[in-house]
Design a protein around this motif. Structure first.
Motif, PDB file in Angstrom:
ATOM      1  N   SER A   1       8.285  -8.259  25.620  1.00 24.29           N
ATOM      2  CA  SER A   1       9.217  -8.593  26.700  1.00 24.29           C
ATOM      3  C   SER A   1       9.027  -7.808  27.983  1.00 24.29           C
ATOM      4  CB  SER A   1      10.661  -8.380  26.205  1.00 24.29           C
ATOM      5  OG  SER A   1      10.922  -9.138  25.044  1.00 24.29           O
ATOM      6  N   TYR A   2       8.412  -6.626  27.913  1.00 20.88           N
ATOM      7  CA  TYR A   2       8.349  -5.756  29.080  1.00 20.88           C
ATOM      8  C   TYR A   2       6.913  -5.315  29.355  1.00 20.88           C
ATOM      9  CZ  TYR A   2      13.405  -5.611  28.603  1.00 20.88           C
ATOM     10  OH  TYR A   2      14.716  -5.974  28.517  1.00 20.88           O
ATOM     11  N   PRO A   3       6.620  -4.984  30.606  1.00 21.25           N
ATOM     12  CA  PRO A   3       5.252  -4.555  30.946  1.00 21.25           C
ATOM     13  C   PRO A   3       4.968  -3.136  30.480  1.00 21.25           C
ATOM     14  CG  PRO A   3       6.653  -4.456  32.893  1.00 21.25           C
ATOM     15  CD  PRO A   3       7.480  -5.096  31.807  1.00 21.25           C
ATOM     16  N   TYR A   4       3.729  -2.925  30.121  1.00 17.15           N
ATOM     17  CA  TYR A   4       3.266  -1.592  29.735  1.00 17.15           C
ATOM     18  C   TYR A   4       2.943  -0.795  30.995  1.00 17.15           C
ATOM     19  CZ  TYR A   4       0.094   1.945  27.862  1.00 17.15           C
ATOM     20  OH  TYR A   4      -0.528   3.118  27.556  1.00 17.15           O
TER      21      TYR A   4
ATOM     22  N   LEU B   1      11.021   3.425  34.784  1.00 18.14           N
ATOM     23  CA  LEU B   1       9.558   3.474  34.856  1.00 18.14           C
ATOM     24  C   LEU B   1       8.906   2.187  35.347  1.00 18.14           C
ATOM     25  CD1 LEU B   1       8.796   5.198  31.410  1.00 18.14           C
ATOM     26  CD2 LEU B   1       8.985   6.318  33.643  1.00 18.14           C
ATOM     27  N   GLY B   2       9.653   1.098  35.313  1.00 18.90           N
ATOM     28  CA  GLY B   2       9.056  -0.187  35.617  1.00 18.90           C
ATOM     29  C   GLY B   2       8.484  -0.869  34.390  1.00 18.90           C
ATOM     30  N   GLY B   3       8.701  -0.308  33.223  1.00 13.49           N
ATOM     31  CA  GLY B   3       8.195  -0.855  31.971  1.00 13.49           C
ATOM     32  C   GLY B   3       8.362   0.159  30.852  1.00 13.49           C
TER      33      GLY B   3
ATOM     34  N   GLY C   1      12.775  14.244  35.702  1.00  6.35           N
ATOM     35  CA  GLY C   1      11.879  13.697  36.715  1.00  6.35           C
ATOM     36  C   GLY C   1      12.614  12.963  37.816  1.00  6.35           C
ATOM     37  N   TRP C   2      12.031  13.015  39.039  1.00  3.25           N
ATOM     38  CA  TRP C   2      12.642  12.348  40.187  1.00  3.25           C
ATOM     39  C   TRP C   2      11.987  11.008  40.498  1.00  3.25           C
ATOM     40  CZ3 TRP C   2      17.146  13.970  42.090  1.00  3.25           C
ATOM     41  CH2 TRP C   2      17.531  15.296  41.833  1.00  3.25           C
ATOM     42  N   ASP C   3      10.704  10.874  40.200  1.00  2.00           N
ATOM     43  CA  ASP C   3      10.016   9.607  40.422  1.00  2.00           C
ATOM     44  C   ASP C   3       9.205   9.263  39.177  1.00  2.00           C
ATOM     45  OD1 ASP C   3       7.628  11.147  40.514  1.00  2.00           O
ATOM     46  OD2 ASP C   3       7.830  11.403  42.680  1.00  2.00           O
ATOM     47  N   VAL C   4       8.596   8.073  39.171  1.00  2.00           N
ATOM     48  CA  VAL C   4       7.892   7.597  37.983  1.00  2.00           C
ATOM     49  C   VAL C   4       6.771   8.545  37.581  1.00  2.00           C
ATOM     50  CG1 VAL C   4       6.427   5.758  37.065  1.00  2.00           C
ATOM     51  CG2 VAL C   4       8.459   5.180  38.402  1.00  2.00           C
ATOM     52  N   GLU C   5       5.983   8.979  38.531  1.00  2.00           N
ATOM     53  CA  GLU C   5       4.858   9.860  38.216  1.00  2.00           C
ATOM     54  C   GLU C   5       5.330  11.169  37.598  1.00  2.00           C
ATOM     55  OE1 GLU C   5       0.948  11.916  40.379  1.00  2.00           O
ATOM     56  OE2 GLU C   5       2.393  10.767  41.564  1.00  2.00           O
ATOM     57  N   GLN C   6       6.383  11.742  38.160  1.00  7.63           N
ATOM     58  CA  GLN C   6       6.895  13.004  37.626  1.00  7.63           C
ATOM     59  C   GLN C   6       7.481  12.810  36.233  1.00  7.63           C
ATOM     60  OE1 GLN C   6      10.099  14.818  39.872  1.00  7.63           O
ATOM     61  NE2 GLN C   6       9.446  16.878  39.318  1.00  7.63           N
ATOM     62  N   LYS C   7       8.186  11.705  36.032  1.00  2.25           N
ATOM     63  CA  LYS C   7       8.760  11.420  34.715  1.00  2.25           C
ATOM     64  C   LYS C   7       7.667  11.278  33.658  1.00  2.25           C
ATOM     65  CE  LYS C   7      12.791   9.151  36.691  1.00  2.25           C
ATOM     66  NZ  LYS C   7      13.445   7.861  37.023  1.00  2.25           N
ATOM     67  N   LEU C   8       6.607  10.558  34.010  1.00  5.22           N
ATOM     68  CA  LEU C   8       5.506  10.376  33.068  1.00  5.22           C
ATOM     69  C   LEU C   8       4.799  11.694  32.767  1.00  5.22           C
ATOM     70  CD1 LEU C   8       3.980   7.039  34.393  1.00  5.22           C
ATOM     71  CD2 LEU C   8       5.222   7.368  32.255  1.00  5.22           C
ATOM     72  N   ASN C   9       4.631  12.532  33.781  1.00  2.00           N
ATOM     73  CA  ASN C   9       3.992  13.835  33.568  1.00  2.00           C
ATOM     74  C   ASN C   9       4.816  14.705  32.628  1.00  2.00           C
ATOM     75  OD1 ASN C   9       1.704  13.390  35.136  1.00  2.00           O
ATOM     76  ND2 ASN C   9       2.708  14.084  37.022  1.00  2.00           N
ATOM     77  N   ILE C  10       6.127  14.674  32.793  1.00  4.85           N
ATOM     78  CA  ILE C  10       7.007  15.446  31.904  1.00  4.85           C
ATOM     79  C   ILE C  10       6.937  14.903  30.486  1.00  4.85           C
ATOM     80  CG2 ILE C  10       9.412  16.031  31.392  1.00  4.85           C
ATOM     81  CD1 ILE C  10       9.930  16.037  34.424  1.00  4.85           C
ATOM     82  N   MET C  11       6.896  13.579  30.365  1.00  2.53           N
ATOM     83  CA  MET C  11       6.848  12.958  29.040  1.00  2.53           C
ATOM     84  C   MET C  11       5.548  13.274  28.307  1.00  2.53           C
ATOM     85  SD  MET C  11       8.596   9.341  30.192  1.00  2.53           S
ATOM     86  CE  MET C  11       8.337   8.422  28.681  1.00  2.53           C
TER      87      MET C  11
END
Length: 264
Positions: free
Chosen positions: A172-175, A237-239, A106-116
């Motif tokens: 410790s980290y945001p969801y 991902l920011g979290g 993935g190149w950005d957060v949205e793409q990474k999440l979609n792949i996951m």
């Protein structure tokens, strides 16, 4: 307000039910169908993720010791690892593969999440999965060469501590809310200080099984691995997501085995 025996009984019953939710969420072990469930109870169940690790580790250790009476340690380790995969439905291994697929492709957060969220296994995930299982097997086999009974103890220790490290990331980290439609839902995504302290207490009890120097080294290595995982997920991902917790469990388990082997 004065506590009564009845209120204590109700409290213990509720904690037992919360533990059963944790057991059902992380394993294929059946629980009573009438166990009360809610999102709040799932969040509270994260306090018992370490206890679930004790159970999975004990099952794996029992299979290892039983198989060791018939086969060499290397084969017994393979059976023990296979047993843990069956007991958990490869839950954490799936998270590891998804994280590497998402972060690698993935190149950005949205793409990474979609792949996951994609149920298909990609090249990055497959490579990570093969390497993780291979390193675990090789490390435990090397430990068995030093003491053939030691892997049984370490399976219990590391299945427990790795789940504690993973669950503590919730505090410790945001969801990542963009993960709402993830295939691993529902997910414990809130953790109170009380939940965290139960996790820590579980880990300290398990560490009593090890010599002081080994326990000290293990604490330092696992804390460092936990921090690195958390920062990695935050950067990507920011979290964290549920897959990130699974990946952390796998990576800290491997780090623990390798640290103990180096110490031996």
């Amino acid at each position: 307000m004065v506590k009564t025996a009845d209120s204590d009984t109700v409290g213990l019953k509720k904690q037992w039910q919360i533990f059963l939710i944790a057991l059902a969420f992380f394993t294929r072990i059946p629980i009573p169908a009438n166990t009360p469930y809610s999102t709040q109870r799932l969040n509270q169940a994260n306090r018992y993720f370490g206890v679930v690790g004790i159970i999975v580790g004990a099952i794996s250790a029992a299979v290892y010791l039983l198989t060791l009476t018939l086969f060499p340690p290397e084969i017994a380790i393979a059976f023990a690892m296979g047993c843990s995969l069956l007991a958990t439905g490869a839950f954490h291994e799936d998270g590891l593969a998804d994280v590497f697929d998402g972060f690698g492709g993935g190149w950005d957060v949205e793409q990474k999440l979609n792949i996951m969220k994609d149920s298909r296994l990609g090249t990055y995930g497959a490579a990570a999965l093969v390497m993780a299982l291979g390193i675990k097997w090789l490390t435990l086999a090397a430990i068995a060469e030093i003491d053939p009974f030691l892997p049984a103890l370490l399976l219990v220790v590391m299945h427990t501590l790795s789940r504690i490290c993973a669950a503590s990331l919730i505090f410790s980290y945001p969801y990542v809310r963009a993960d709402q439609t993830s295939k691993v839902k529902p997910l414990a995504n809130q953790q109170s200080p009380q939940d965290l302290w139960v996790l820590i207490a579980t880990g300290l009890i398990i560490l009593l099984l090890l010599p002081l120097n080994a326990a000290t080294v293990l604490i330092l290595v696992l804390l460092a691995t936990r921090v690195l995982c958390g920062k990695w997920f935050e950067h990507q991902l920011g979290g964290y997501t549920g897959d990130c917790l699974g990946a952390t469990q796998q990576l800290t388990e491997i780090a623990g085995y390798m640290a103990l082997l180096a110490l031996l």
